[in-house]
Design an enzyme around this catalytic site. Structure first.
Site, mmCIF file in Angstrom:
data_model
loop_
_atom_site.group_PDB
_atom_site.id
_atom_site.type_symbol
_atom_site.label_atom_id
_atom_site.label_comp_id
_atom_site.label_asym_id
_atom_site.label_seq_id
_atom_site.Cartn_x
_atom_site.Cartn_y
_atom_site.Cartn_z
ATOM 1 C CG ASP A 1 -1.336 7.747 0.849
ATOM 2 O OD1 ASP A 1 -0.533 8.687 0.858
ATOM 3 O OD2 ASP A 1 -2.092 7.495 -0.114
ATOM 4 C CG ASP B 1 -1.986 1.840 6.208
ATOM 5 O OD1 ASP B 1 -2.502 1.462 5.135
ATOM 6 O OD2 ASP B 1 -2.096 2.992 6.638
ATOM 7 C CG ASP C 1 -1.913 1.095 1.255
ATOM 8 O OD1 ASP C 1 -2.307 1.558 0.170
ATOM 9 O OD2 ASP C 1 -2.313 1.514 2.345
#
Length: 174
Positions: free
Chosen positions: A19, A173, A17
């Site tokens: 961000d 995240d 991922d």
């Protein structure tokens, strides 16, 4: 006993991922939220307004960072948010510590890596260019008709790289 990364049998491809996983982009996203809040006469956001919603995208940040009486305007304000963010995408954003070394190690071991993000692809390309990232694949939230957590973007990245999903790790995240 801890095992070092060099002793772990690695997957042929690792997808990340963007961000909150590779890039700490909270400062720039919070600045965009601050711009929107200021444009409608509200004070600057505090970290409690939306920092925990950064990985949820602009709409989630807007819902968390605007009073409920503004929620009917989120789509209109989202465009203002994204325009400001696009113009200021890498003022505060930076790779997390150790990311550059990780990429070097993956490259040295011949392990391809890519990025699957829900960030719109144009913004993902702009941010990754600004951070000088060189990856094997990049899919954004508008690359397909589906976003994560739907598996379609990860499976599309696997097809793009010519690797079976069973031989891929996805690191994220949220």
């Amino acid at each position: 006993m801890m095992t070092s990364i060099s002793k772990i049998e690695m997957a042929p491809v690792i997808l990340f991922d963007l961000d909150g996983t590779l890039v700490d982009s909270a400062g720039d996203l919070m600045a965009a939220l601050g711009h929107v809040r200021k444009s409608i006469g509200l004070t600057e956001p505090t970290p409690a307004h939306a920092a925990n919603f950064v990985s949820g995208g602009a709409a989630a940040m807007m819902r968390a960072g605007l009073p409920p009486d503004w929620h009917g305007e989120i789509e209109r304000l989202r465009n203002e948010f994204l325009e400001y963010y696009q113009q200021n995408i890498c003022v505060h954003s930076k790779l997390y510590p150790g990311a550059t070394e990780l990429f070097a190690r993956l490259n040295a071991q011949g392990i391809a890596w890519g990025i699957v993000t829900n960030k719109p692809i144009a913004l993902a390309r702009q941010l990754t260019r600004a951070l000088k990232l060189e990856y094997a694949a990049l899919l954004g939230g508008d690359s397909l008709g589906f976003k994560k957590p739907d598996p379609a973007p990860v499976l599309a990245a696997c097809r793009q790289l010519g690797i079976a999903a069973a031989n891929t790790w996805m690191v994220g995240d949220d």
